[in-house]
Scaffold this active site. Structure first.
Site, mmCIF file in Angstrom:
data_model
loop_
_atom_site.group_PDB
_atom_site.id
_atom_site.type_symbol
_atom_site.label_atom_id
_atom_site.label_comp_id
_atom_site.label_asym_id
_atom_site.label_seq_id
_atom_site.Cartn_x
_atom_site.Cartn_y
_atom_site.Cartn_z
ATOM 1 N N CYS A 1 -70.207 83.758 -69.087
ATOM 2 C CA CYS A 1 -68.869 83.251 -68.380
ATOM 3 C C CYS A 1 -67.872 84.271 -68.406
ATOM 4 O O CYS A 1 -68.324 85.658 -68.689
ATOM 5 C CB CYS A 1 -68.432 82.084 -68.596
ATOM 6 S SG CYS A 1 -67.975 81.866 -70.424
ATOM 7 N N THR B 1 -65.529 84.909 -70.784
ATOM 8 C CA THR B 1 -65.429 85.402 -72.027
ATOM 9 C C THR B 1 -66.595 84.927 -72.610
ATOM 10 O O THR B 1 -66.636 85.521 -73.865
ATOM 11 C CB THR B 1 -64.016 84.936 -72.593
ATOM 12 O OG1 THR B 1 -64.314 83.346 -72.711
ATOM 13 C CG2 THR B 1 -62.896 84.980 -72.127
ATOM 14 N N ASP C 1 -71.103 81.093 -64.974
ATOM 15 C CA ASP C 1 -70.347 80.488 -63.992
ATOM 16 C C ASP C 1 -69.929 81.617 -62.988
ATOM 17 O O ASP C 1 -70.697 82.682 -63.133
ATOM 18 C CB ASP C 1 -69.210 79.702 -64.697
ATOM 19 C CG ASP C 1 -68.204 80.703 -65.393
ATOM 20 O OD1 ASP C 1 -68.431 81.812 -65.435
ATOM 21 O OD2 ASP C 1 -67.251 80.312 -66.117
#
Length: 152
Positions: free
Chosen positions: A65, A67, A8
């Protein structure tokens, strides 16, 4: 191996560096996005990578992403996927040897590019142990998956 990769907006910079490492190791990559830092929804990238792996269109997948948590949760909804969230070398090796993970998730906001690259090297270079105790545990995971995700 063919590696499907996705990220992302919070993982796109790390993804681009990881693609270079994968290719350096002699593997093929399929980049499923994203390609910007504008806010996007992680399931839109995690699920297509997981589907490629589950369908056998990619040997393994890598997701990034902020985390790694959201990506791993989304990927693990796809039957046949064993996505492991990894932020250290020991876990990278163990999840391949013991869990036969087929998708790796990492967090760009959690680890730096040097460690992420080493994790990818270890994860791609480690095979499943084939040990009976580990294989038996994988079978139990697959049985649970079938129980809660019955084929139509």
């Amino acid at each position: 191996m063919k590696i499907a990769i996705g990220a992302d907006h919070a993982g796109v910079k790390l993804k681009d560096g990881i693609i270079a490492v994968i290719r350096e190791l002699g593997h093929e990559t399929e980049d499923l996005g994203c390609h910007c830092t504008d806010s996007v929804d992680y399931p839109d990238y995690a699920v297509p990578v997981a589907e490629k792996v589950a369908a056998g269109e990619a040997d393994r997948g890598i997701l990034i992403c902020g985390t790694g948590i959201g990506m791993s949760i989304a990927a693990n909804k796809v039957p046949g996927v064993r996505c492991a969230l990894v932020h250290d070398l020991f876990s990278a090796k163990a999840t391949r040897e013991h869990n036969d993970s087929n998708v790796l998730a990492m967090g760009e906001r959690v680890i730096g590019p040097g460690l992420a690259e080493e994790i990818v090297r270890v994860w791609l270079g480690t095979e499943f142990s084939q040990g009976e105790r580990h294989a038996g545990r994988i079978r139990k995971v697959v049985e649970a998956e079938r129980k809660y995700n019955p084929a139509p």
